[in-house]
Design an enzyme around this catalytic site. Structure first.
Site, short mmCIF file in Angstrom:
data_model
loop_
_atom_site.label_atom_id
_atom_site.label_comp_id
_atom_site.label_asym_id
_atom_site.label_seq_id
_atom_site.Cartn_x
_atom_site.Cartn_y
_atom_site.Cartn_z
N CYS A 209 2.14 -2.08 15.36
CA CYS A 209 1.99 -1.84 13.92
C CYS A 209 1.26 -2.99 13.22
CB CYS A 209 3.38 -1.65 13.32
SG CYS A 209 3.36 -1.58 11.53
N GLU B 283 0.83 -1.20 0.00
CA GLU B 283 0.00 0.00 0.00
C GLU B 283 0.86 1.25 0.00
OE1 GLU B 283 -3.92 -1.83 2.22
OE2 GLU B 283 -2.45 -0.84 3.46
N CYS C 282 6.89 -6.78 6.68
CA CYS C 282 8.03 -6.10 7.30
C CYS C 282 8.93 -7.09 8.01
CB CYS C 282 7.54 -5.05 8.29
SG CYS C 282 8.92 -4.04 8.91
N CYS D 79 -0.91 6.21 10.14
CA CYS D 79 0.32 5.60 10.64
C CYS D 79 0.07 4.28 11.36
CB CYS D 79 1.00 6.55 11.61
SG CYS D 79 2.13 7.60 10.77
N CYS E 140 7.46 -4.42 15.34
CA CYS E 140 6.93 -3.38 16.22
C CYS E 140 5.52 -3.81 16.68
CB CYS E 140 6.87 -2.05 15.49
SG CYS E 140 8.47 -1.58 14.81
N CYS F 23 3.54 8.60 0.86
CA CYS F 23 4.11 7.68 1.86
C CYS F 23 4.20 6.33 1.17
CB CYS F 23 3.20 7.64 3.08
SG CYS F 23 3.74 6.45 4.31
S1 SF4 Z 1 6.45 0.30 12.25
FE1 SF4 Z 1 5.68 -1.49 11.15
S2 SF4 Z 1 6.39 -1.22 9.03
FE2 SF4 Z 1 7.60 0.16 10.35
S3 SF4 Z 1 9.43 -1.03 10.92
FE3 SF4 Z 1 7.95 -1.38 12.56
S4 SF4 Z 1 6.86 -3.26 11.92
FE4 SF4 Z 1 7.93 -2.46 10.13
#
Ligand code: SF4
Length: 347
Positions: A121, A94, A114, A339, A118, A107
């Protein structure tokens, strides 16, 4: 066994010139093909009308041109646009267009899923499926530039690498894409209008400094206390804060470019005085500014937006220490474009 053909747009101009020399042709043929690929946006080798048929067939036998396709496009009530982009192998990433009075910012994503974990996220839950090729990153920008002209009558003004993925875990391809975005054969955009945002991969921050990159750097800090940061982003155990601090000092020493810290304040996690004090202290190591980002909960779990009072406590403390801090309200919440929300929900 059939050999998988490489995407020709992963090659730099120099590599393309070398390819032709190795294949007993002239180096300038590389320039011609390069121009077709980037300035003229050729979607097939057939399009390259000033290149001989034999050469086109030879290219066809060795390479593919993998373009992206915008599968679905959603528009938020606040003007934000989110593209679900289909890649040649069917995977989806996306990218988002964020309009303000004075800017239109893209963005973009750098990986499918990923590499990192995190906890706050949505993308992290997808896991990393693969890195994006330079052309796939470039095409996301191109698609958003077209939408910006169509909906807002102005070209794209800024780019942030804050979509899906950790850009520094796909460093070479991100750099190649930025080279194209900034080159005259591409979009001719100033690198000062591009920000690469990392979760803090220290050794790659040092590499960027050594490579003397000209774009800006943002770091998702979220806490300047080791234990709290590890709780928010477990992978940071491998990139401890003292190491990050040293890498950022090195970055500033080499580039003289200020760092932006991205920081979300969560209820019960970093909405306390100890966290505020730790951030103020950390901000004094290297010239910087702080973006306090509004959080969009992805479920009812442990990460919930802190109260406005807690965010104000950060602003007040940073301000009184001469550190520029701004609250960034998220955009495109109604289409899951804000975000931490990018997670291919529509597909
Ligand atoms: S915020 Fe999400 S997309 Fe960004 S590095 Fe951490 S896990 Fe990956």
């Amino acid at each position: 066994m059939q050999i998988e053909k490489k995407d020709i747009r992963a090659l730099s101009k120099e590599q393309l010139r070398d390819f032709f020399v190795t294949n007993n042709d002239k180096a300038f043929r590389g320039n011609q093909v390069y121009e077709w690929l980037w300035s003229k946006g050729a979607h097939s080798f057939e399009d390259m009308t000033n290149v001989s048929k034999e050469t086109r067939q030879m290219l066809e036998g060795n390479f593919v041109i993998n373009h992206i396709k915008v599968d679905t496009m959603q528009r938020s009530s606040d003007g934000t646009v989110k593209n679900a982009v289909r890649l040649h192998d069917g995977l989806i990433v996306e990218s988002v267009l964020i309009p303000t009075e004075t800017r239109t910012t893209a963005c973009v994503s750098s990986q499918v899923g990923c590499s990192l974990d995190c906890n706050f996220c949505a993308t992290a839950r997808l896991k990393r499926m693969r890195n994006l090729e330079p052309g796939e990153i470039y095409d996301q920008v191109l698609a958003i530039d077209r939408e910006s002209k169509l909906y807002f009558n102005r070209p794209l003004s800024n780019i942030v690498f804050m979509g899906m993925g950790e850009p520094l875990m796909n460093y070479n391809n991100v750099i190649k894409a930025i080279d194209m975005i900034t080159s005259n054969e591409g979009l001719g955009m100033s690198p000062k209008r591009i920000t690469v945002s990392t979760s803090g991969v220290s050794k790659m921050i040092r590499k960027m400094a050594d490579d003397e990159v000209k774009f800006k750097l943002a770091v998702s800090l979220h806490s300047a206390i080791e234990e709290t940061r590890n709780r928010i982003m477990p992978f940071t155990k491998s990139f401890p804060l003292p190491e990050l601090r040293e890498a950022l000092e090195y970055w500033y020493h080499k580039t003289k470019s200020k760092i932006t810290y991205e920081y979300v304040v969560w209820k019960g996690i970093n909405d306390n005085k100890e966290s505020v004090d730790a951030l103020v202290k950390f901000c004094k190591y290297v010239p910087c500014k702080v973006n306090l980002i509004e959080y969009n909960p992805i479920d009812d779990g442990e990460f919930q937006q802190a109260s406005p009072e807690s965010i104000n406590a950060y602003i007040k403390a940073l301000d009184s220490n001469g550190i520029i801090a701004k609250v960034r309200h998220s955009r495109g919440k109604d289409i899951d474009a804000a975000c931490g929300q990018l997670a291919n929900k529509e597909v």
